[in-house]
Motif scaffolding. Structure first.
Motif, short mmCIF file in Angstrom:
data_model
loop_
_atom_site.label_atom_id
_atom_site.label_comp_id
_atom_site.label_asym_id
_atom_site.label_seq_id
_atom_site.Cartn_x
_atom_site.Cartn_y
_atom_site.Cartn_z
N TRP A 116 -6.76 26.36 -15.32
CA TRP A 116 -5.69 27.15 -15.91
C TRP A 116 -5.82 27.23 -17.43
O TRP A 116 -5.45 28.24 -18.04
CB TRP A 116 -4.32 26.58 -15.53
CG TRP A 116 -4.03 25.21 -16.08
CD1 TRP A 116 -4.32 24.03 -15.49
CD2 TRP A 116 -3.40 24.91 -17.32
NE1 TRP A 116 -3.91 22.98 -16.28
CE2 TRP A 116 -3.33 23.50 -17.42
CE3 TRP A 116 -2.89 25.67 -18.37
CZ2 TRP A 116 -2.78 22.84 -18.52
CZ3 TRP A 116 -2.32 25.04 -19.46
CH2 TRP A 116 -2.28 23.63 -19.54
N ARG A 117 -6.38 26.20 -18.05
CA ARG A 117 -6.55 26.24 -19.50
C ARG A 117 -7.53 27.33 -19.91
O ARG A 117 -7.40 27.91 -20.99
CB ARG A 117 -7.04 24.88 -20.00
CG ARG A 117 -6.02 23.76 -19.85
CD ARG A 117 -6.56 22.46 -20.43
NE ARG A 117 -5.67 21.35 -20.15
CZ ARG A 117 -4.61 21.04 -20.89
NH1 ARG A 117 -4.32 21.76 -21.97
NH2 ARG A 117 -3.85 20.00 -20.57
N ASP A 118 -8.49 27.61 -19.05
CA ASP A 118 -9.47 28.64 -19.37
C ASP A 118 -8.86 30.04 -19.32
O ASP A 118 -9.46 30.99 -19.84
CB ASP A 118 -10.64 28.57 -18.40
CG ASP A 118 -11.38 27.25 -18.49
OD1 ASP A 118 -11.40 26.66 -19.59
OD2 ASP A 118 -11.91 26.79 -17.45
N GLN A 119 -7.71 30.19 -18.68
CA GLN A 119 -7.07 31.50 -18.57
C GLN A 119 -6.12 31.80 -19.73
O GLN A 119 -5.63 32.92 -19.84
CB GLN A 119 -6.30 31.60 -17.26
CG GLN A 119 -7.17 31.40 -16.03
CD GLN A 119 -6.38 31.54 -14.74
OE1 GLN A 119 -5.56 32.44 -14.59
NE2 GLN A 119 -6.59 30.61 -13.82
N LEU A 120 -5.85 30.80 -20.56
CA LEU A 120 -4.96 31.02 -21.70
C LEU A 120 -5.66 31.87 -22.76
O LEU A 120 -6.86 31.73 -22.99
CB LEU A 120 -4.52 29.68 -22.30
CG LEU A 120 -3.74 28.75 -21.36
CD1 LEU A 120 -3.38 27.46 -22.09
CD2 LEU A 120 -2.49 29.44 -20.84
N ARG A 121 -4.87 32.72 -23.41
CA ARG A 121 -5.42 33.60 -24.44
C ARG A 121 -5.07 33.06 -25.82
O ARG A 121 -3.98 32.50 -26.03
CB ARG A 121 -4.88 35.02 -24.27
CG ARG A 121 -5.21 35.62 -22.92
CD ARG A 121 -4.69 37.04 -22.81
NE ARG A 121 -5.27 37.91 -23.83
CZ ARG A 121 -4.99 39.21 -23.95
NH1 ARG A 121 -4.12 39.76 -23.12
NH2 ARG A 121 -5.56 39.92 -24.89
N PRO A 122 -5.94 33.21 -26.82
CA PRO A 122 -5.62 32.78 -28.19
C PRO A 122 -4.43 33.56 -28.72
O PRO A 122 -4.40 34.80 -28.69
CB PRO A 122 -6.89 33.09 -28.98
CG PRO A 122 -7.98 33.21 -27.95
CD PRO A 122 -7.31 33.73 -26.71
N ALA A 123 -3.41 32.87 -29.20
CA ALA A 123 -2.18 33.52 -29.65
C ALA A 123 -2.36 34.15 -31.02
O ALA A 123 -3.08 33.62 -31.89
CB ALA A 123 -1.04 32.51 -29.69
N SER A 124 -1.68 35.30 -31.22
CA SER A 124 -1.69 35.96 -32.53
C SER A 124 -0.54 36.94 -32.59
O SER A 124 0.00 37.37 -31.55
CB SER A 124 -3.02 36.69 -32.76
OG SER A 124 -3.17 37.76 -31.83
N PHE A 125 -0.15 37.31 -33.83
CA PHE A 125 0.86 38.34 -34.04
C PHE A 125 0.37 39.25 -35.16
O PHE A 125 0.05 38.77 -36.26
CB PHE A 125 2.21 37.74 -34.39
CG PHE A 125 3.29 38.76 -34.62
CD1 PHE A 125 3.67 39.63 -33.61
CD2 PHE A 125 3.91 38.89 -35.87
CE1 PHE A 125 4.65 40.59 -33.81
CE2 PHE A 125 4.89 39.85 -36.08
CZ PHE A 125 5.26 40.70 -35.04
N ARG A 126 0.29 40.52 -34.86
CA ARG A 126 -0.29 41.52 -35.76
C ARG A 126 -1.69 41.10 -36.22
O ARG A 126 -2.10 41.35 -37.36
CB ARG A 126 0.61 41.75 -36.98
CG ARG A 126 1.99 42.28 -36.68
CD ARG A 126 2.69 42.67 -37.98
NE ARG A 126 4.11 42.86 -37.83
CZ ARG A 126 4.69 44.00 -37.44
NH1 ARG A 126 3.95 45.05 -37.15
NH2 ARG A 126 6.01 44.07 -37.34
N GLY A 127 -2.44 40.46 -35.35
CA GLY A 127 -3.80 40.05 -35.65
C GLY A 127 -3.93 38.73 -36.37
O GLY A 127 -5.06 38.27 -36.63
#
Length: 410
Positions: free
Chosen positions: A3-14
């Motif tokens: 499940w950790r591999d399915q997490l996406r890197p978080a960002s806001f407006r890049g």
């Protein structure tokens, strides 16, 4: 995949950041109604609630201050932006006033954020939409008025020999009888309407405008019965090769048949003033009948439901072609020409717009003889549509649909 591999890197407006935890508030908007002396309340559903996303985030590293400032600038920028959520993917959100940033002497080289977002909807305003069916009816009324005016200017029997009046009665009888036969199939009640018209010719011949309105009303009353008598059966079933199921299809085909009416050729050769007026009366009455049929054909097309795409396109093309044929006649006055052209534009726009949502016809060939209900269930998972297949394809017996090409709705 873990499940950790399915997490996406978080960002806001890049601008990237790390996430410690997150919450999503979702549900429905409801209004609770509670009543005296009633144990159970009533809940009124007002739609889906606005989704709210809360994130516990941080930025860390030697350049954490620059990254912090970039994230603050992104949070304070006007308008919605793109949030990449580790669990929910890309969301279009707006930052609300609950976002906070915090530093701690115990956590050097990093700062923490409490981020709060709400989903951003679309800014929409009421938009005007043209009622194309109403426009068609307005243009049909304009053509009706112009046609009656043309007839009133041309028709006349006063001051001429009796044969002019007799010729007008004969032409009126022939034209109205044709309309009755085509539109009503000679049904009951039609002869009484014609008799009533002929018995009132003394008054109506003295007021051509009233006579024109009477003819327009008669054709409307004939059309209201459903139209399409035996006289036009072949034309009604052969229209562009499409088997027609719309309730307006046969009346419309019958009206277009009436719209091709022409004045009978004169049996006389000498062009005396009386004979000229007789010919003018005959031509004016034929034009009135044709344009009355076009008026009511346009009204029928505007008022009808068109469930099949091919049928509404066929109706549009046939009606437009018949209006074109009328505009090309050499005796059409300028005002009537404009009224005909306006009506054609309105009809084409209306039927084209309504064809967009209509179902298409497809050809299906059963593999063997079978009941219509079985075929309907195979096609639509609805056995109740078997009658639709039988009617559209004129199957002789609903229990024995032949293995031949059939027209069915997609």
């Amino acid at each position: 995949m873990a499940w950790r591999d399915q997490l996406r890197p978080a960002s806001f407006r890049g601008v990237p950041f790390k996430v410690d935890g997150d919450e999503l508030a979702a549900g429905r908007r409801v209004q609770l109604h509670e009543y005296p002396q009633r144990d159970k309340p009533f809940v009124e559903d007002l739609g889906r609630a606005t989704r709210k996303v809360t994130l516990t985030a941080y930025v860390i590293g030697p350049q954490y201050m620059a990254q912090r400032d970039r994230l603050l600038a992104a949070l304070e920028e006007a308008g919605p932006g793109e949030l990449v959520h580790p669990h929910f993917g890309t969301l279009r959100v707006a930052a609300d006033g609950e976002c906070r940033v915090a530093h701690s002497a115990d956590e050097g080289g990093m700062c923490r954020f409490s981020l709060s977002f709400v989903e951003a909807g679309e800014l929409s305003f009421p938009a005007a939409k043209v009622n194309s069916a109403a426009q068609t009816k307005l243009k049909a009324d304009a053509l009706s008025t112009a046609s009656a005016g043309d007839f009133a200017k041309a028709f006349g029997v006063a001051g001429y020999a009796d044969f002019v009046r007799e010729g007008a009665v004969a032409d009126l009888t022939k034209a109205v009888s044709l309309a009755e036969r085509v539109l009503r199939g000679g049904g009951a009640g039609g002869s009484s309407l014609l008799s009533g018209l002929l018995s009132d010719t003394d008054r109506l011949f003295g007021s051509p405008w009233a006579l024109a309105q009477r003819v327009l009303g008669l054709i409307r009353s004939f059309t209201a019965t459903g139209g399409g008598g035996s006289a036009t059966t072949s034309a009604a079933t052969g229209w562009t090769g499409v088997a027609r199921s719309s309730p307006a299809a046969r009346p419309l085909a019958a009206l277009l048949h009436v719209a091709s009416y022409t004045a009978p050729a004169p049996a006389y050769t000498r062009a005396t003033p009386a004979r000229q007026q007789q010919a003018t009366n005959s031509t004016a009455l034929a034009a009135l009948v044709r344009r009355s049929a076009l008026v009511h054909a346009a009204e029928v097309s505007a008022a009808a439901d068109w469930p099949v795409h091919q049928e509404v396109i066929a109706a549009r093309d046939e009606l437009a072609a018949r209006i074109d044929a009328e505009t090309l006649r050499p005796d059409v006055p300028d005002d009537t020409f404009r009224a005909l052209t306006d009506l054609r534009v309105a009809v084409v726009q209306d039927l084209t717009a309504r064809s967009a949502g209509a179902a298409r016809l497809a050809t299906v060939t059963p593999t063997a003889v079978q009941p219509a209900v079985v075929l309907a269930y195979d096609l639509y998972e609805d056995a109740g549509r078997g009658e639709e297949i039988v009617t559209r394809n004129r199957v002789a017996h609903p229990g024995f649909v032949p293995p031949a090409p059939l027209k069915v709705l997609t």
